[in-house]
Motif scaffolding. Structure first.
Motif, short mmCIF file in Angstrom:
data_model
loop_
_atom_site.label_atom_id
_atom_site.label_comp_id
_atom_site.label_asym_id
_atom_site.label_seq_id
_atom_site.Cartn_x
_atom_site.Cartn_y
_atom_site.Cartn_z
N THR A 69 0.85 -1.19 0.00
CA THR A 69 0.00 0.00 0.00
C THR A 69 0.89 1.24 0.00
OG1 THR A 69 -0.08 0.19 2.40
CG2 THR A 69 -1.73 -1.25 1.36
N PRO A 70 0.32 2.43 -0.26
CA PRO A 70 1.13 3.64 -0.19
C PRO A 70 1.81 3.84 1.17
CG PRO A 70 -0.87 4.10 -1.40
CD PRO A 70 -1.02 2.71 -0.85
N GLN A 71 1.13 3.55 2.25
CA GLN A 71 1.74 3.72 3.57
C GLN A 71 2.91 2.76 3.76
OE1 GLN A 71 -1.11 3.64 6.78
NE2 GLN A 71 -2.29 5.37 5.97
N GLU A 72 2.79 1.53 3.25
CA GLU A 72 3.88 0.57 3.36
C GLU A 72 5.09 1.01 2.53
OE1 GLU A 72 1.22 -3.45 4.22
OE2 GLU A 72 1.70 -2.86 2.15
N VAL A 73 4.83 1.61 1.38
CA VAL A 73 5.93 2.13 0.56
C VAL A 73 6.64 3.26 1.30
CG1 VAL A 73 6.49 3.41 -1.55
CG2 VAL A 73 4.95 1.44 -1.65
N ASN A 74 5.90 4.14 1.94
CA ASN A 74 6.51 5.23 2.70
C ASN A 74 7.47 4.69 3.75
OD1 ASN A 74 5.13 7.24 1.30
ND2 ASN A 74 3.46 7.36 2.78
N ARG A 75 7.04 3.66 4.48
CA ARG A 75 7.90 3.08 5.52
C ARG A 75 9.14 2.46 4.90
NH1 ARG A 75 2.87 0.73 7.13
NH2 ARG A 75 1.81 2.01 8.72
N ASP A 76 8.95 1.68 3.84
CA ASP A 76 10.08 1.00 3.21
C ASP A 76 11.08 1.99 2.63
OD1 ASP A 76 8.87 -1.38 3.88
OD2 ASP A 76 8.15 -1.82 1.85
N GLU A 77 10.58 3.05 2.02
CA GLU A 77 11.45 4.04 1.40
C GLU A 77 11.94 5.10 2.37
OE1 GLU A 77 12.44 3.88 -1.84
OE2 GLU A 77 11.37 1.96 -1.91
N ARG A 78 11.39 5.08 3.60
CA ARG A 78 11.74 6.07 4.62
C ARG A 78 11.53 7.50 4.09
NH1 ARG A 78 14.28 4.20 9.06
NH2 ARG A 78 15.28 6.23 9.44
N TRP A 79 10.36 7.68 3.48
CA TRP A 79 10.03 8.98 2.91
C TRP A 79 8.51 9.12 2.89
CZ3 TRP A 79 12.95 13.11 1.44
CH2 TRP A 79 12.28 14.15 0.76
N LEU A 80 8.00 10.22 3.43
CA LEU A 80 6.56 10.46 3.40
C LEU A 80 6.21 11.15 2.09
CD1 LEU A 80 3.85 10.35 4.92
CD2 LEU A 80 4.36 12.64 5.79
N GLY A 81 5.41 10.50 1.28
CA GLY A 81 5.06 11.06 -0.02
C GLY A 81 4.35 12.40 0.10
N ASN A 82 4.56 13.25 -0.90
CA ASN A 82 3.91 14.56 -0.95
C ASN A 82 3.78 14.96 -2.42
OD1 ASN A 82 6.46 16.11 -1.68
ND2 ASN A 82 7.07 15.23 0.30
N SER A 83 3.29 16.17 -2.67
CA SER A 83 3.03 16.56 -4.05
C SER A 83 4.30 16.69 -4.88
CB SER A 83 2.25 17.88 -4.10
OG SER A 83 3.02 18.94 -3.58
N ARG A 84 5.43 16.93 -4.23
CA ARG A 84 6.68 17.09 -4.96
C ARG A 84 7.41 15.77 -5.20
NH1 ARG A 84 7.54 21.29 -7.91
NH2 ARG A 84 9.77 20.96 -7.68
N LEU A 85 7.27 14.84 -4.27
CA LEU A 85 8.00 13.58 -4.37
C LEU A 85 7.13 12.48 -3.77
CD1 LEU A 85 10.68 12.32 -5.25
CD2 LEU A 85 11.53 12.68 -2.93
N ALA A 86 6.65 11.58 -4.61
CA ALA A 86 5.70 10.55 -4.19
C ALA A 86 6.22 9.17 -4.58
CB ALA A 86 4.33 10.81 -4.80
N PRO A 87 6.99 8.53 -3.71
CA PRO A 87 7.50 7.19 -4.04
C PRO A 87 6.39 6.18 -4.33
CG PRO A 87 8.65 8.09 -2.13
CD PRO A 87 7.51 9.01 -2.42
N CYS A 88 5.21 6.37 -3.73
CA CYS A 88 4.12 5.43 -3.99
C CYS A 88 3.75 5.43 -5.47
CB CYS A 88 2.91 5.76 -3.12
SG CYS A 88 2.39 7.48 -3.17
N SER A 89 3.77 6.59 -6.12
CA SER A 89 3.47 6.66 -7.56
C SER A 89 4.48 5.82 -8.34
CB SER A 89 3.52 8.11 -8.05
OG SER A 89 2.53 8.89 -7.46
N HIS A 90 5.75 5.99 -8.01
CA HIS A 90 6.81 5.30 -8.73
C HIS A 90 6.76 3.79 -8.49
CE1 HIS A 90 10.61 4.83 -10.79
NE2 HIS A 90 11.15 4.25 -9.73
N GLU A 91 6.63 3.40 -7.22
CA GLU A 91 6.71 1.99 -6.87
C GLU A 91 5.44 1.22 -7.24
OE1 GLU A 91 9.36 0.36 -5.59
OE2 GLU A 91 10.55 2.21 -5.70
N LEU A 92 4.29 1.80 -6.98
CA LEU A 92 3.04 1.06 -7.11
C LEU A 92 2.39 1.17 -8.49
CD1 LEU A 92 1.37 1.84 -3.66
CD2 LEU A 92 3.01 0.05 -4.29
N LYS A 93 2.80 2.17 -9.28
CA LYS A 93 2.17 2.34 -10.60
C LYS A 93 3.20 2.32 -11.73
CE LYS A 93 -2.29 4.18 -9.44
NZ LYS A 93 -3.41 4.98 -9.95
N GLN A 94 4.15 3.23 -11.68
CA GLN A 94 5.05 3.37 -12.81
C GLN A 94 5.93 2.13 -13.00
OE1 GLN A 94 7.17 7.01 -12.03
NE2 GLN A 94 5.30 8.23 -11.97
#
Length: 344
Positions: A147-172
């Motif tokens: 999930t997006p929250q799990e990606v945030n924990r794994d990447e040690r980064w809270l997604g925001n409008s400027r940088l969203a690891p969840c977009s990269h990991e879960l979709k792209q």
């Protein structure tokens, strides 16, 4: 009053001239080079009558004055074995694109590629099933599993409008892997549901998905607002995702999209307080994990920029004073169209 006046400042995509003096940041789709103190250069609204915030579709309503978008690239001549891949988001514009592709190319060589974040609203999955059945094309579902929250924990980064690891990991990433494993760029065309209100996003999208060519059916005439596609789907018996009826601008991640703005998160608090509470807890947990305060949102009142934790936004929204947060900042959806460092 003439609208062709010497601009006092230049236009900026993220600055709305109607509220420039307040320091609020908004998307503005105007194409003018500037504006006058009394007349907005992007839509000719007379600022002396009332303040006004530009939305993506204001230009349709203002006397039909629609500045032409970036010219569409010449349409590629599809051959019989070309694979057509609309990127399916479970939103209404991805359905509109998919329907246009199926009508033009038939069903046999169409793949509806859906990246499942495991965080969509329950009714989006109902829409997926109904829409796929009506189109006569099954969804091809890819998923990372987190999930997006799990990606945030794994990447040690809270997604925001400027940088969203969840977009990269879960979709792209998962979509690109499927494309690499199952298609040849020389005989595959991707389709993206970005419409005529955002032509400036096209070059970045084309770069991101290279070497696959990308087409943008909603950037070509006739120019239709999102409400048109909502009416079209209902007219054929397909009920759109309920998030639109519930007041969301974008039907993604159940309303808890880190690319959303203050208005979307305040709306989520009213519409789904339990989901909002889970993200408020997650934001606090990420601050503890990283040893510093982090937040999804920013407070830009007065021209300054500071972190705006969801707990603070909740208290401001519950106070009923709209001056304490930005009721026009809805943010944008860019999971399939922005690079990992791109702005929403």
């Amino acid at each position: 009053m003439s609208t062709h006046l010497s601009p006092s400042r230049t236009h900026s995509r993220r600055v709305n001239p109607h509220t420039l003096s307040s320091g609020k940041l908004h998307h503005c789709c105007g194409s003018s080079s500037g504006y006058h103190i009394c007349v907005c250069g992007c839509c000719r609204h007379d600022l002396r009558t009332a303040p006004k915030t530009v939305t993506n579709h204001d230009r349709v309503r203002l006397n039909g004055d629609v500045p032409p978008p970036r010219p569409a690239a010449p349409r590629r001549q599809a051959v019989a074995d070309t694979l057509h891949v609309p990127q399916w988001s479970s939103g209404i514009q991805s359905w509109a694109v998919a329907r246009m592709v199926v009508e033009a190319q038939g069903r046999d060589n169409v793949v509806l590629l859906f990246a499942d974040t495991r965080a969509e609203d329950a009714d989006n999955y109902r829409f997926n099933t109904d829409a796929s059945a009506l189109l006569g094309v099954p969804l091809t579902v890819v998923r990372d599993g987190r999930t997006p929250q799990e990606v945030n924990r794994d990447e040690r980064w809270l997604g925001n409008s400027r940088l969203a690891p969840c977009s990269h990991e879960l979709k792209q990433k998962v979509c690109r892997k499927w494309l690499q494993d199952n298609t040849d760029p020389a005989s595959t065309i991707l389709y993206v549901g970005v419409d005529w209100t955002e032509p400036e996003r096209r070059p970045a999208i084309e770069r991101m998905w290279a070497p696959w060519p990308v087409e943008f059916p909603l950037m070509s005439p006739p120019y239709r607002p999102k409400d048109h596609w909502l009416r079209e789907s209902r007219a054929i018996g397909l009920e759109p995702p309920s998030m639109y009826r519930r007041g969301y601008a974008h039907a993604n991640c159940g309303g808890a999209c880190v690319r959303g703005g203050q208005a979307q998160w305040a709306h989520l608090l009213r519409d789904n307080p339990s989901l909002y509470a889970s993200w408020e807890r997650h934001e606090a947990e990420m601050s503890d994990l990283l040893g510093r305060e982090v937040s999804v949102l920013r407070d830009r009142r007065g021209g300054a920029s500071a972190r705006l934790p969801l707990a603070v936004l909740r208290r401001r929204a519950e106070s009923g004073d709209s001056e304490l947060f930005d009721p026009y900042d809805w943010g944008g959806c860019g999971c399939m169209v922005d690079t990992i460092g791109g702005a929403a």
